[in-house]
Design an enzyme around this catalytic site. Sequence first.
Site, short mmCIF file in Angstrom:
data_model
loop_
_atom_site.label_atom_id
_atom_site.label_comp_id
_atom_site.label_asym_id
_atom_site.label_seq_id
_atom_site.Cartn_x
_atom_site.Cartn_y
_atom_site.Cartn_z
N ASN A 9 -10.75 -5.92 -7.40
CA ASN A 9 -12.20 -4.16 -7.33
C ASN A 9 -12.78 -3.42 -8.31
O ASN A 9 -11.13 -2.92 -9.15
CB ASN A 9 -11.52 -3.81 -5.83
N LYS A 11 -13.50 -0.76 -9.31
CA LYS A 11 -13.17 0.93 -9.11
C LYS A 11 -14.59 1.11 -9.59
O LYS A 11 -15.57 0.59 -10.33
CB LYS A 11 -12.07 1.20 -8.81
N HIS A 95 -11.43 1.32 2.13
CA HIS A 95 -10.46 1.47 0.87
C HIS A 95 -10.13 2.50 1.67
O HIS A 95 -11.09 3.62 1.43
CB HIS A 95 -11.23 1.07 -0.85
N GLU A 97 -9.10 4.63 -0.67
CA GLU A 97 -9.09 5.84 -1.74
C GLU A 97 -11.38 6.45 -1.08
O GLU A 97 -11.03 8.00 -0.95
CB GLU A 97 -9.32 5.21 -3.53
N GLU A 167 -3.08 -2.84 2.40
CA GLU A 167 -3.14 -2.43 1.68
C GLU A 167 -2.23 -1.40 1.92
O GLU A 167 -2.62 -0.22 1.67
CB GLU A 167 -4.34 -1.92 0.62
N GLY A 173 -2.73 1.24 -7.70
CA GLY A 173 -2.82 1.95 -8.52
C GLY A 173 -1.01 2.34 -8.75
O GLY A 173 -1.07 3.05 -9.99
N SER A 212 -1.57 -2.97 -6.19
CA SER A 212 -0.89 -3.45 -7.60
C SER A 212 0.06 -4.80 -7.76
O SER A 212 0.67 -5.36 -8.72
CB SER A 212 0.60 -2.22 -8.40
P1 PGA Z 1 -4.26 -1.86 -7.62
O1 PGA Z 1 -5.86 -1.96 -6.57
O2 PGA Z 1 -4.39 -3.69 -7.73
O3 PGA Z 1 -5.03 -0.82 -8.90
O4 PGA Z 1 -3.27 -1.39 -7.22
C1 PGA Z 1 -5.89 -2.49 -5.64
C2 PGA Z 1 -6.93 -2.14 -4.58
O5 PGA Z 1 -6.65 -0.67 -4.74
O6 PGA Z 1 -7.32 -2.70 -4.02
#
Ligand code: PGA
Length: 252
Positions: A9, A11, A95, A97, A167, A173, A212
Amino acid sequence: MRNTLIAGNWKMNGSTSANAELVSGINAGAPATDSVELLVCPPFPYLAAVLADTAGSKVAVGAQNVSAHESGAFTGEVAPSMLADLGCEYVIVGHSERRTLYGETSVDVAAKFKAALGAGLRPILCIGETLEEREAGQTEAVVDEQLDAVIESVGIANFATAVIAYEPVWAIGTGMTATPEQAQDVHAHIRSRLAKHDAAIAESTQILYGGSMKGENAAGLLAKADIDGGLIGGASLQAADFLAIANAAAQG
Ligand code: PGA
């Protein structure tokens, strides 16, 4: 046996040149085994270029968001049929976010999931709890609510081509990965929730872990019975980092 899906992803990251370099690195180093599937999800403006650069390779392409509407006066939105028309196979929906920064509710997410299916796309449904919710012992209740909203809206049979990504919001993140045991517990719970509706769908649905995930922790997570891959943010932006996860999957 479920294949392992390693999904990037991206982003809101990338550029024409950075993406070309990233994709060529992934294409060159992708593990040969058919049991590991690779997917990248670039921002909308780059989908066509990434689709061209991955044509004939084992890397599939998906979008990060989609409208629940098919066409019309929805300025700034992208219809599921447009993504399918370009050649996208997958789309991420729900997601965290999108849920927290853009106010998407479980009802909105269910509508997007349904619209994606209607266009022949494979939705990747993201669900997961915040740290506060985990500490309050609400993890299962939160993922149940997020999952049930979609099952009630589309019916369990429509999960046949879908993917679920667990998630935990506190792991996204932050560098704070869930332990393999913490993730496995929730993955097993999600699978049993699906099984209450349809045992065969529960058995075949890929449930990815996200938050992460990186080369160093991927093997431990992917070794768990109900963890069928990863949805990867930060570590999907460099070919070497993404391939470290893909190779861990291939060796598992
Ligand atoms: P990350 O993000 O691997 O940077 O923690 C995962 C995601 O948001 O899908």
